[in-house]
Design an enzyme around this catalytic site. Structure first.
Site, short mmCIF file in Angstrom:
data_model
loop_
_atom_site.label_atom_id
_atom_site.label_comp_id
_atom_site.label_asym_id
_atom_site.label_seq_id
_atom_site.Cartn_x
_atom_site.Cartn_y
_atom_site.Cartn_z
N SER A 85 -0.80 12.44 -15.71
CA SER A 85 -1.97 12.45 -16.59
C SER A 85 -1.93 13.72 -17.43
O SER A 85 -1.35 14.73 -16.99
CB SER A 85 -3.24 12.46 -15.74
OG SER A 85 -4.38 12.72 -16.53
N ASP A 90 0.88 -1.17 0.00
CA ASP A 90 0.00 0.00 0.00
C ASP A 90 0.92 1.21 0.00
O ASP A 90 1.68 1.40 0.95
CB ASP A 90 -0.90 -0.02 1.24
CG ASP A 90 -1.93 1.10 1.21
OD1 ASP A 90 -1.69 2.13 0.55
OD2 ASP A 90 -2.98 0.95 1.86
N LYS A 119 -2.47 15.35 -9.70
CA LYS A 119 -1.55 14.99 -10.80
C LYS A 119 -0.63 16.16 -11.15
O LYS A 119 0.54 15.95 -11.46
CB LYS A 119 -2.35 14.54 -12.03
CG LYS A 119 -3.04 13.19 -11.86
CD LYS A 119 -2.05 12.07 -11.62
CE LYS A 119 -2.69 10.70 -11.70
NZ LYS A 119 -1.73 9.62 -11.40
N TYR A 155 -8.49 15.44 -8.66
CA TYR A 155 -7.62 14.49 -9.39
C TYR A 155 -6.60 15.29 -10.20
O TYR A 155 -5.39 15.02 -10.16
CB TYR A 155 -8.48 13.61 -10.30
CG TYR A 155 -7.67 12.67 -11.16
CD1 TYR A 155 -6.99 11.60 -10.60
CD2 TYR A 155 -7.58 12.87 -12.55
CE1 TYR A 155 -6.24 10.73 -11.39
CE2 TYR A 155 -6.84 12.01 -13.34
CZ TYR A 155 -6.17 10.95 -12.76
OH TYR A 155 -5.42 10.10 -13.54
N1 LIG Z 1 -6.87 5.11 -17.27
C1 LIG Z 1 -6.68 6.36 -17.65
O1 LIG Z 1 -7.42 6.91 -18.53
C2 LIG Z 1 -5.55 7.15 -17.06
C3 LIG Z 1 -5.21 8.36 -17.69
C4 LIG Z 1 -4.17 9.11 -17.16
C5 LIG Z 1 -3.48 8.67 -16.05
N2 LIG Z 1 -3.83 7.49 -15.47
C6 LIG Z 1 -3.07 7.08 -14.27
O2 LIG Z 1 -2.45 5.84 -14.52
C7 LIG Z 1 -2.19 5.19 -13.28
C8 LIG Z 1 -2.62 3.74 -13.39
O3 LIG Z 1 -4.04 3.71 -13.51
P1 LIG Z 1 -4.79 2.68 -14.45
O4 LIG Z 1 -5.46 3.46 -15.51
O5 LIG Z 1 -3.92 1.56 -14.83
O6 LIG Z 1 -5.96 2.22 -13.44
P2 LIG Z 1 -6.20 0.85 -12.67
O7 LIG Z 1 -6.35 -0.26 -13.64
O8 LIG Z 1 -7.33 1.14 -11.74
O9 LIG Z 1 -4.85 0.65 -11.85
C9 LIG Z 1 -4.58 1.36 -10.67
C10 LIG Z 1 -3.56 0.57 -9.90
O10 LIG Z 1 -3.21 1.29 -8.71
C11 LIG Z 1 -3.23 0.40 -7.63
N3 LIG Z 1 -3.43 1.12 -6.39
C12 LIG Z 1 -4.45 1.94 -6.05
N4 LIG Z 1 -4.29 2.40 -4.80
C13 LIG Z 1 -3.13 1.85 -4.34
C14 LIG Z 1 -2.42 1.92 -3.12
N5 LIG Z 1 -2.87 2.66 -2.10
N6 LIG Z 1 -1.26 1.24 -3.00
C15 LIG Z 1 -0.79 0.48 -4.01
N7 LIG Z 1 -1.42 0.37 -5.19
C16 LIG Z 1 -2.58 1.03 -5.34
C17 LIG Z 1 -4.32 -0.60 -7.96
O11 LIG Z 1 -4.11 -1.84 -7.32
P3 LIG Z 1 -4.82 -2.32 -5.97
O12 LIG Z 1 -6.25 -1.90 -6.06
O13 LIG Z 1 -4.60 -3.79 -5.98
O14 LIG Z 1 -4.07 -1.64 -4.88
C18 LIG Z 1 -4.07 -0.80 -9.46
O15 LIG Z 1 -3.06 -1.74 -9.67
C19 LIG Z 1 -2.95 5.97 -12.21
O16 LIG Z 1 -2.05 6.76 -11.48
C20 LIG Z 1 -3.89 6.84 -13.03
O17 LIG Z 1 -4.19 8.04 -12.35
C21 LIG Z 1 -4.84 6.72 -15.94
#
Ligand SMILES: NC(=O)c1ccc[n+]([C@@H]2O[C@H](COP(=O)([O-])OP(=O)(O)OC[C@H]3O[C@@H](n4cnc5c(N)ncnc54)[C@H](OP(=O)(O)O)[C@@H]3O)[C@@H](O)[C@H]2O)c1
Length: 269
Positions: free
Chosen positions: A131, A52, A148, A144
């Site tokens: 992001s 975490d 970021k 958010y």
């Molecule tokens: N998807 C988009 O459109 C997008 C766009 C721009 C930026 N992003 C960024 O990309 C990154 C990855 O997101 P994603 O799109 O791949 O979403 P995702 O599939 O929901 O992945 C998020 C990951 O973060 C982990 N996580 C959340 N809280 C945590 C904590 N307290 N400690 C450790 N791990 C934690 C989750 O795992 P657990 O729940 O198992 O902990 C999961 O593996 C994020 O920072 C997000 O803001 C996403």
């Protein structure tokens, strides 16, 4: 020096999982932390671990464990994150703190845990996944976007502090990516309020955002950008993957802010 051992946070799904697979396929050993401590598909070179990012002691212990096992740690990739949705008016202070806790402080603590190791080695790579919303804000996602933007600032300040140490920073600014992020998004109390004066606009806006994300890029596109940076002798400071998002973020920097916000609010309201 070549990147061989990586600590990646947020590796149980989405961008983190895709990155872990790609890095491992390219011969790197990836310690892949998340609260679930799992990875979608087991693969040689990936060590899924429970982590975490809000737990500083746990993060420090994990870094120590990696260095004991591998004798080195070359890079940290901070992917862990989530998003809240709702109007500024009525959002609880605790909801804002929770948003910053994982998205900003979690990455900060992961980086801070790795820095002494990197300094001792005279080598280290720090990648934050922020992001496009760090540079391009949307309504009802103020916190958010703020978290970021704060993380992007941290990365850029740090890159200057680390000049001459052999440690480099890069922030990756993805646009819409189809991942578990959409389902994990939480409505704030004010965002879920049936009587909110913003209700209609919020619902319309959220539908568009969710549609764009679910029809967005594959997580492998972002993973490719991360791998490319880790392989570079000199990493870029800021990377916006994919040409269209690159152009949008460039326009946002050169056009008058008032015009940009007008265009965005016409699209998103
Ligand atoms: N998807 C988009 O459109 C997008 C766009 C721009 C930026 N992003 C960024 O990309 C990154 C990855 O997101 P994603 O799109 O791949 O979403 P995702 O599939 O929901 O992945 C998020 C990951 O973060 C982990 N996580 C959340 N809280 C945590 C904590 N307290 N400690 C450790 N791990 C934690 C989750 O795992 P657990 O729940 O198992 O902990 C999961 O593996 C994020 O920072 C997000 O803001 C996403």
């Amino acid at each position: 020096m070549e990147v061989k051992v990586v600590l990646l946070t947020g590796g149980s799904s989405g961008i983190g999982a895709a990155t872990a697979h790609l890095l491992a396929s390219n011969g790197m050993k990836v310690y892949c932390g998340s609260r679930r401590g799992t990875i979608d598909q087991p693969q040689e070179g990936i060590v899924p671990l429970q982590l975490d990012v809000n737990d500083s002691a746990g993060t420090e212990a994990l870094v120590k464990k990696i260095v004991e096992a591998e004798g080195r740690l070359d890079a940290v990739v901070c992917c862990a994150g989530n998003g809240i949705y709702g109007p500024v008016e009525g959002t609880l202070e605790q909801e804002v703190r929770d948003q910053f806790e994982t998205t900003y402080f979690g990455a900060f603590k992961s980086i801070q845990a790795c820095l002494p190791v990197f300094r001792k080695q005279g080598f280290g790579r720090i990648i934050t996944v922020t992001s496009v919303m760090a540079v391009l804000q949307l309504p009802f996602q103020a916190f958010y976007a703020s978290a970021k933007a704060a993380l992007l600032s941290l990365s850029q300040s740090l890159s200057m502090e680390l000049r001459g140490t052999g440690i480099q920073c890069c922030s990756i600014l993805p646009g819409d990516v189809a991942t578990g992020f959409t389902a994990a998004r939480r409505l704030t109390k004010a965002g879920a309020d049936e009587n909110s004066p913003y209700k209609e606009r919020m619902e319309k806006n959220l539908k568009k955002i969710e549609h764009d994300e679910l029809h967005g890029m594959e997580a492998t596109v972002i993973a490719g950008s991360i791998l490319k940076q880790l392989k570079k002798k000199n990493m870029d400071v800021r990377v916006v993957p994919r040409f269209d998002y690159k152009m949008i973020s460039l326009l946002v920097r050169i056009l008058p802010v008032k015009f940009v916000l007008f265009m965005l609010s016409s699209l998103y309201n």
